[in-house]
Motif scaffolding. Structure first.
Motif, short mmCIF file in Angstrom:
data_model
loop_
_atom_site.label_atom_id
_atom_site.label_comp_id
_atom_site.label_asym_id
_atom_site.label_seq_id
_atom_site.Cartn_x
_atom_site.Cartn_y
_atom_site.Cartn_z
N THR A 164 -35.01 90.04 31.86
CA THR A 164 -35.39 89.45 30.58
C THR A 164 -36.43 89.03 30.62
O THR A 164 -37.30 89.03 28.93
N SER A 165 -36.97 88.65 31.03
CA SER A 165 -38.59 88.13 31.37
C SER A 165 -39.34 89.74 30.55
O SER A 165 -40.36 89.43 29.44
N ILE A 166 -39.25 90.79 31.79
CA ILE A 166 -40.16 91.75 31.30
C ILE A 166 -39.87 92.09 30.34
O ILE A 166 -40.83 92.96 29.35
N LYS A 167 -38.47 91.76 29.58
CA LYS A 167 -38.22 92.68 27.95
C LYS A 167 -39.21 91.05 26.88
O LYS A 167 -39.57 91.86 25.72
N GLY A 168 -38.85 90.14 27.51
CA GLY A 168 -39.92 89.53 26.63
C GLY A 168 -41.02 89.50 26.80
O GLY A 168 -41.98 89.33 25.57
N GLU A 183 -57.54 89.99 25.35
CA GLU A 183 -57.41 88.64 26.53
C GLU A 183 -55.53 88.42 26.45
O GLU A 183 -54.83 88.50 27.80
N ILE A 184 -54.83 87.76 25.94
CA ILE A 184 -53.35 87.81 25.43
C ILE A 184 -52.75 88.58 25.83
O ILE A 184 -51.63 88.92 26.66
N LEU A 189 -49.13 91.23 30.25
CA LEU A 189 -49.28 92.36 31.13
C LEU A 189 -49.42 91.99 32.35
O LEU A 189 -48.31 92.60 33.58
N ASN A 190 -50.62 90.82 32.79
CA ASN A 190 -50.01 90.63 34.57
C ASN A 190 -48.77 89.96 35.13
O ASN A 190 -47.95 90.13 35.75
N LYS A 191 -48.32 88.87 33.50
CA LYS A 191 -47.47 88.43 33.77
C LYS A 191 -45.60 88.96 33.71
O LYS A 191 -44.99 89.02 35.18
N ILE A 196 -42.45 92.39 37.44
CA ILE A 196 -41.74 93.72 38.11
C ILE A 196 -41.30 94.11 39.03
O ILE A 196 -41.24 94.49 40.13
N GLU A 197 -42.63 93.34 39.94
CA GLU A 197 -43.00 93.11 41.09
C GLU A 197 -41.92 92.53 41.95
O GLU A 197 -41.31 92.83 43.37
N LYS A 198 -40.97 91.68 41.40
CA LYS A 198 -39.79 91.11 41.73
C LYS A 198 -39.08 91.36 41.86
O LYS A 198 -38.00 91.92 42.67
N LEU A 199 -38.70 92.41 40.60
CA LEU A 199 -37.52 93.33 40.73
C LEU A 199 -37.50 94.49 41.27
O LEU A 199 -35.92 94.66 42.46
N ASN A 200 -38.41 94.70 41.96
CA ASN A 200 -38.99 95.56 42.72
C ASN A 200 -37.91 95.43 44.18
O ASN A 200 -37.75 95.96 45.02
#
Length: 371
Positions: A164-168, A183-184, A189-191, A196-200
């Motif tokens: 859900t976070s990635i989609k947002g 910059e934004i 992208l970093n967030k 993605i790392e957490k999901l992985n």
């Protein structure tokens, strides 16, 4: 053990010798009162009881025994020379006797009856044990199933959260790109990358559990420097958690033959848990030592701690401490995987904890493992 009850000493002696010669364990009582005292103290498989005795006859003894919860199911065989009428035999059976034998006794017949009873008793005992085992297995399976259902619910939620976070963040990225705000864009992208790392990581843990269950968790053992590994881990953890201080105590000063990636997985699990479950603390300790050709690694936090019964279950699959499960995310499988990794390195894993005063998770593995 068999209890012989008869007020005639020669009857007791002769029958006791016969039964012992056939490898039966035998105890004796010369009166009803003595028999009741022994029944209270000892457990008997069978009681061979004379009917005609002074003060307290065999029927009275049998009725008294049936009132003892400890001995109410103990089998009784009546022996009688005087009371051979049908009404006495009927009374004997109605009092719960297995058999009613009249004297003079045929020893061969009595032995046959006793052996038959013992065979039935042994079969009954085994059936009862099987029933208890089956009931325990059913209860265990129900509790596995219950934990599995709970796990599936938690896993679905945990996997859905980063998605859900990635989609947002993707939606925010589209708007930022249209505005040309570089910059934004980098920030979003970093967030998204962190999610993605957490999901992985969640998917990797689920795959590891599946491999453990199927016996397919593979290891790639090779020589590596323990200190280099721990220093690299600390560097990455500190970068991700700059306000949390992890103090390293000691060094291994050696190489070890093990699966570097899997040992890293265990240490990282210990450290991330130390951070997660220390909401009111800002430090932890990583201890490294070598004693008697064994590598000892521990992570001590200053967080919530655990109760003794929680410590016993913390390495079980799907286990999550109930009172913290609503506050902290997780699948309840990280420590289960860690325990399997250490076990596969012929090591030991454990925890020392005091409720309210933090926990120390530790493991040890032999340095010189077969290559």
């Amino acid at each position: 053990m068999i209890l012989l009850v008869d007020d005639t000493p020669e009857n007791l002696i002769s029958l006791k010798k016969v039964l012992e010669s056939h490898n039966f364990e035998v105890d004796t009582a010369s009166s009803g009162k003595e028999a009741l005292k022994k029944v209270l103290k000892n457990s008997y498989v069978l009681i061979i009881l004379d009917v005609q005795m002074p003060e307290m006859d065999g029927f009275e003894v049998a009725e008294a025994i049936s009132g003892y919860s400890k001995a109410k199911d103990t089998a009784i065989i009546f022996l009688s020379a005087a009371n051979t009428d049908f009404k006495f035999i009927e009374k004997g059976y109605s009092s719960g006797a297995l058999d009613y034998i009249t004297k003079p006794v045929s020893i061969n017949l009595l032995l046959l009856k006793i052996k038959t009873f013992y065979r039935i008793y042994e079969q009954s005992r085994k059936l009862n044990e099987m029933q208890k085992t089956l009931l325990a297995e059913i209860e265990t399976r129900k509790n596995a199933e219950s934990k599995k259902d709970e796990f599936m619910s938690i896993a679905s939620h945990e996997l859905k959260t980063p998605l859900t976070s990635i989609k947002g963040y993707m939606q925010l990225l589209e708007r930022s790109i249209d505005k040309g705000d570089i910059e934004i864009v980098k920030k979003h992208l970093n967030k998204a990358k962190l999610q993605i790392e957490k999901l992985n990581g969640l998917i990797a843990d689920l795959l590891d559990v599946s491999k453990i269950d199927s016996g397919k968790l593979k290891f790639n053992k090779q020589l590596f420097s323990v200190d280099t590994l721990t220093d690299n881990i600390l560097e990455v953890i500190q970068q991700s958690n700059p306000t949390f201080k992890i103090e390293k105590i000691g060094n291994a000063n050696c190489e070890i033959f093990a699966d570097e990636m899997r040992i890293e997985q265990v240490i990282v699990n210990f450290l991330t848990n130390a951070i997660k479950y220390s909401p009111n603390a800002d430090r932890a300790q990583l201890k490294v030592d070598v004693i008697d050709d064994k590598l000892f690694v521990s992570v001590k936090d200053f967080g919530l701690g655990m109760l003794p019964e929680q410590q016993k279950q913390v390495f079980e699959k799907f286990y999550r401490i109930e009172e913290t499960s609503h506050r902290f995310q997780g699948l309840g499988i990280g420590l289960y995987i860690s325990a399997e990794i250490i076990r596969r390195h012929d090591g030991e894993i454990g925890v020392r904890s005091e409720y309210g005063n933090g926990s120390e998770f530790y493991f040890s593995i032999p340095i010189n493992q077969p290559q």
